[in-house]
Design a protein around this motif. Sequence first.
Motif, mmCIF file in Angstrom:
data_model
loop_
_atom_site.group_PDB
_atom_site.id
_atom_site.type_symbol
_atom_site.label_atom_id
_atom_site.label_comp_id
_atom_site.label_asym_id
_atom_site.label_seq_id
_atom_site.Cartn_x
_atom_site.Cartn_y
_atom_site.Cartn_z
ATOM 1 N N ALA A 1 36.179 34.115 72.599
ATOM 2 C CA ALA A 1 35.004 33.645 71.556
ATOM 3 C C ALA A 1 34.803 34.135 70.203
ATOM 4 O O ALA A 1 34.501 33.549 69.331
ATOM 5 C CB ALA A 1 33.636 33.884 72.578
ATOM 6 N N HIS B 1 33.880 27.128 69.693
ATOM 7 C CA HIS B 1 33.742 27.813 70.318
ATOM 8 C C HIS B 1 32.267 28.290 70.815
ATOM 9 O O HIS B 1 31.990 28.334 71.865
ATOM 10 C CB HIS B 1 34.420 29.171 69.843
ATOM 11 N N SER C 1 36.221 28.003 78.001
ATOM 12 C CA SER C 1 36.469 29.521 77.786
ATOM 13 C C SER C 1 37.231 29.809 79.011
ATOM 14 O O SER C 1 37.428 29.208 80.243
ATOM 15 C CB SER C 1 35.070 30.491 77.954
ATOM 16 N N ILE D 1 30.324 27.745 74.606
ATOM 17 C CA ILE D 1 29.347 28.924 75.091
ATOM 18 C C ILE D 1 27.991 28.518 75.631
ATOM 19 O O ILE D 1 27.817 28.469 76.740
ATOM 20 C CB ILE D 1 29.247 30.045 74.088
#
Length: 537
Positions: free
Chosen positions: A449, A493, A331, A497
């Motif tokens: 995201a 993604h 990220s 996370i």
Amino acid sequence: MIATAAFLIVFVLWTIFKLLRWGRRESFLPPGPPTVPILGNLFDFPTVYPWLKLTEMARQYGDVYSLKIINSTILVLSSTAAIRDIMDKNSAIVSDRPTSHFAQEITGGNHMGASRYNDQWRRLRRCAREVLTQSACRDHLNIQHAEATQLMYEILTRPEGFFDSIRRFSTSAILSVLYGKRAPRFTTPEVTAFFDAQHHWEELMQPGAHPPVDLIPIMKYVPERWASWKTEVKITRSLQRNLYFGLLEQVETRLQKGLPTGCFMETVIEKAPGFGLGREAVGQIGGTLIEGGADTTSAFLQTLILALVNFPHVQVRAKEELDNVIGDERSPKLDDIERLPYIQAIIKETHRWRPVAPTTLPHANIEDFVYKGHLIPKGTIIFVNAWGVFHDPQVFPQPDEFNPDRWLQDDMESDRTYDLVFGTARRVCPGIHIARNSIEVNTLKLIWAFKFSKSKDPATKQDKVYDLNDFVKGILTGPSRFECEITPRSAQHAEVIKRELLSATQTFEPFEQQLDPADREFVTQLRRDLADEFHML
């Protein structure tokens, strides 16, 4: 006897003469709407969403106009040029605040944002600025990144709760930075306590929302049973003090045990005696900074999502930029923003499109000054109408359109206008660096995201229609609760996370020394679940 009667007649005539002059606009003032005897423009001043009415009047009476409320004068500024000429060039004399009976009763004159421009305010300001330097704020980026990562995880696993998750993030991030104690759940006591107190504070401080006690001081003596605002003041004071001084006591307890975290309030406690500040002032410094860092950041992020939902082409372009610069293996981090001009433009456009502080807190001048031949008398209340500036079609064509492209043009006037976001004159937000870091980090991560889309109407199966002007009332504002569809951009993604949240455990731990049992159980279970998931993979 005759002399006494004559004196009374003269006194009554003098009083009537003075009263009849109340409400009249003096010839030396800038123009404005017509006044009525004694009350002036009292009924012209809006009680809800004041920035809309003030902007409407600016289009009729000019970018600098005046209002008369009984015997007080209000000056409204609605252009960059006027703000620059009046606020910047006269910063030494226009940085006062109007007398606020409510703020005085609640904070004892120790609120940096609402207090008068006096020696106490200078002491508060110097202490805050020395502590909140840009380099010191960068030292706290790790916890802001970690909290932003948990926000992504919460939205990933419970997207319908994004509104509350954003509030949790903004409060937890500022509590960690200021007090060394995070809030891992939206129901963490400090989060619910803050938003309860803040709702009361903002409603009390909104111009026009309550009787003009400061303009009619005799109203202070109205019995409480006929003055509901007196009860509100007591409630607000109690709610704020319980939270702010309870948090301060926790920091003091840690320091006594030799368990510092490096949070800002530890430094404030250390430096306060050198600035001549007692414990009362220290507690209010912390409270003011929570207000500046929690409510404003959450309102900005909620507004950002509202814009992304309703202007989907902005998301498409932003994601292309992020894919080219960041990819999907990690990220974004704050340092990445320098290579992401369109993301920077989105941040500026969100501030412009729906500013969190549409009128900012009012200023007052401590001396007379002259502007374009008009005398502005000492004690004039000055409103910087940020909404009016940001929605001036001469500067921002089609102002109701969310258009980040307008910030990619080489336009110095627009750039100067953007500076209004964090205040004017000597009242610029002391927590500006913390606020910018949180806003930028989360804008990067949320757009990287997720895809944000309109919800469907259950009856028609069509996209819902959103009221883009449905914002909460108050001196600070953000969108009323709304629903939207939020989905991760890809399985990759989603995995990033989860992995990054698990990796943030060591960053979180120093801020979890004083968690209550329910919060402790929550973070333990969350990390156990994440570890099990990755072990299975």
